[in-house]
Design an enzyme around this catalytic site. Structure first.
Site, PDB file in Angstrom:
ATOM      1  N   CYS A 120     -20.015 -28.639 -13.503  1.00 27.86           N
ATOM      2  CA  CYS A 120     -18.675 -28.835 -12.944  1.00 27.86           C
ATOM      3  C   CYS A 120     -17.959 -29.849 -13.821  1.00 27.86           C
ATOM      4  CB  CYS A 120     -18.771 -29.351 -11.513  1.00 27.86           C
ATOM      5  SG  CYS A 120     -17.209 -29.171 -10.613  1.00 27.86           S
ATOM      6  N   CYS A 122     -15.638 -32.132 -12.332  1.00 30.92           N
ATOM      7  CA  CYS A 122     -15.029 -33.216 -11.539  1.00 30.92           C
ATOM      8  C   CYS A 122     -15.607 -34.601 -11.808  1.00 30.92           C
ATOM      9  CB  CYS A 122     -15.043 -32.889 -10.052  1.00 30.92           C
ATOM     10  SG  CYS A 122     -16.691 -32.793  -9.341  1.00 30.92           S
ATOM     11  N   LYS A 195     -18.610 -21.966  -1.365  1.00 30.65           N
ATOM     12  CA  LYS A 195     -18.486 -23.424  -1.281  1.00 30.65           C
ATOM     13  C   LYS A 195     -17.172 -23.741  -0.588  1.00 30.65           C
ATOM     14  CE  LYS A 195     -18.256 -27.657  -3.958  1.00 30.65           C
ATOM     15  NZ  LYS A 195     -18.511 -28.322  -5.234  1.00 30.65           N
ATOM     16  N   GLU A 233     -17.017 -13.286  -2.117  1.00 31.44           N
ATOM     17  CA  GLU A 233     -17.528 -14.142  -3.202  1.00 31.44           C
ATOM     18  C   GLU A 233     -18.946 -13.716  -3.596  1.00 31.44           C
ATOM     19  OE1 GLU A 233     -16.185 -16.418  -5.052  1.00 31.44           O
ATOM     20  OE2 GLU A 233     -14.465 -17.265  -3.994  1.00 31.44           O
ATOM     21  N   LYS A 248     -22.617 -23.627   0.885  1.00 31.21           N
ATOM     22  CA  LYS A 248     -22.467 -25.080   0.930  1.00 31.21           C
ATOM     23  C   LYS A 248     -21.189 -25.446   1.656  1.00 31.21           C
ATOM     24  CE  LYS A 248     -21.591 -28.902  -2.095  1.00 31.21           C
ATOM     25  NZ  LYS A 248     -21.109 -29.296  -3.385  1.00 31.21           N
TER      26      LYS A 248
HETATM   27  C1  PBG Z   1     -19.094 -31.065  -7.683  1.00 31.92           C
HETATM   28  C2  PBG Z   1     -19.979 -31.110  -6.507  1.00 31.92           C
HETATM   29  C3  PBG Z   1     -19.739 -31.662  -5.228  1.00 31.92           C
HETATM   30  C4  PBG Z   1     -20.920 -31.543  -4.536  1.00 31.92           C
HETATM   31  C5  PBG Z   1     -21.834 -30.889  -5.352  1.00 31.92           C
HETATM   32  N1  PBG Z   1     -21.232 -30.617  -6.560  1.00 31.92           N
HETATM   33  C6  PBG Z   1     -18.564 -32.365  -4.675  1.00 31.92           C
HETATM   34  C7  PBG Z   1     -17.293 -31.690  -4.468  1.00 31.92           C
HETATM   35  O1  PBG Z   1     -17.131 -30.485  -4.600  1.00 31.92           O
HETATM   36  O2  PBG Z   1     -16.352 -32.450  -4.187  1.00 31.92           O
HETATM   37  C8  PBG Z   1     -21.163 -32.047  -3.141  1.00 31.92           C
HETATM   38  C9  PBG Z   1     -22.568 -32.385  -2.796  1.00 31.92           C
HETATM   39  C10 PBG Z   1     -22.758 -33.201  -1.582  1.00 31.92           C
HETATM   40  O3  PBG Z   1     -21.823 -33.542  -0.829  1.00 31.92           O
HETATM   41  O4  PBG Z   1     -23.928 -33.537  -1.347  1.00 31.92           O
HETATM   42  N2  PBG Z   1     -18.054 -30.175  -7.622  1.00 31.92           N
END
Ligand code: PBG
Length: 327
Positions: A120, A122, A195, A233, A248
């Site tokens: 990712c 971010c 997600k 998805e 998730k």
């Molecule tokens: C990155 C990512 C996130 C999580 C896993 N990969 C955070 C988000 O999407 O903001 C969350 C994992 C967790 O809350 O344990 N994109």
């Protein structure tokens, strides 16, 4: 046959009987342990909103991994806190960054440990969004190449599996294409397929320093109201070459796990996310419930709903409890 001949309580009478008729059991083979990696040496920084979770420098990560492996946990997923962030998230595919280093050293030290990486942007962008930003919009297609580059850098470091969590359309195809082109046909993709835009990621964003600096993730992560969209998805990720489908968060989405399991022939993973972990740890600290029992109950619910694999910060607690049971 009805009562009084029929008495379900007969099979609940003793612990042995109860165990013999137990339908769902969480085992060590189901668990994937998420770990956070930072720069430096000798670093073991607690994440305040996640008791028992730390950010480790690579040297300490290796020591911790020894413990994880010795407990019988088979897989970890790594998240990195990079040295620098920019608008494109270039540190995500930097071969000298922490995740790439951690993967390499983990695979050298523990070849049998399955090492998965989160893919990712971010954690690596200065704006904290999972894709490129132009005119305050999150761009889809121009992000794909960067995700593919990131996944490739993880594969080159030795990752067994990559797990894209960005929710851009077409990312599984882009990643599969670039891995195959470079000879990494056997590196698997576990896609964060369904997600949701969830409040339960709060503690993770503290751990990974990945909160968006403006807006939120609702233009790319899913609306918690939707089930059919999750199935769409699934179809898309299957057609793009995903090997494992993930849902998730997990706890507030057990119905999604169930529906997804019916929809796909691929293994299904559930991510027991940070907020789900912290809720239980916080209530336990307050003495409001029994932490270990609550942990077993929710992990069992995820498996009962259809999860073949569970990503969970409880992995070590659960492993410990499993070992105790056999003593
Ligand atoms: C990155 C990512 C996130 C999580 C896993 N990969 C955070 C988000 O999407 O903001 C969350 C994992 C967790 O809350 O344990 N994109």
């Amino acid at each position: 046959m009805y009562f009084p001949e029929n008495r379900p309580r007969r099979l609940r009478r003793t612990s042995a009987l109860r165990k013999m008729v137990q339908e769902t059991v969480v085992t060590l083979d189901d668990l994937i342990y998420p770990m956070f990696v930072v720069h430096g040496r000798g670093v073991k920084e607690p994440v305040s909103s996640m008791p028992g979770v730390f950010r480790y420098s690579v040297d300490i990560l290796l020591e911790e991994a020894r413990d994880v492996v010795s407990m019988g946990i088979k897989a970890v997923i790594l998240f990195g806190i990079p040295a620098y962030k920019d608008s494109r998230g270039s540190s995500a595919w930097d071969p000298n960054e922490v995740v790439q280093k951690a993967v390499k050293q983990l695979k050298e030290a523990f070849p049998e440990l399955l090492v998965i990486t989160d893919v990712c942007l971010c954690e690596y962008t200065d704006h904290g969004h999972c894709g490129l930003v132009e005119e305050a919009r999150i761009r889809n297609d121009s992000t794909l190449e960067l995700l593919a580059r990131t996944a490739l850098s993880h594969a080159m470091a030795g990752a067994d599996m990559v797990a894209p969590s960005d929710m851009m359309d077409g990312r599984v195809q882009a990643i599969r294409g670039s891995l195959d082109k470079e000879g990494f046909q056997s590196v698997a993709i576990m896609s964060y397929t369904a997600k949701y835009a969830s409040s339960f990621y709060g503690p993770f964003r503290e751990a990974a320093g990945s909160s968006p600096s403006f807006g939120d993730r609702r233009t790319y992560q899913m609306d918690p109201s939707n089930v059919r969209e999750a199935l769409r998805e699934v179809q898309q990720d299957e057609s793009e070459g995903a090997d494992i489908i993930m849902v998730k968060p997990a706890l507030a989405y057990l119905d999604i796990i169930h529906r997804v399991k019916e929809e796909t022939l691929l293994p299904v993973a559930a991510y027991n996310v940070s907020g789900e972990y912290s809720m239980i740890k916080a209530a336990e600290e307050k003495g409001w419930l029994e932490g270990p029992r609550a942990m077993v109950e929710i992990l069992t619910s995820m498996k009962r709903a259809g999860a073949d694999l569970i990503l969970t910060y409880f992995a070590r607690d659960m492993a410990q409890l499993i070992h105790k049971k056999f003593l």
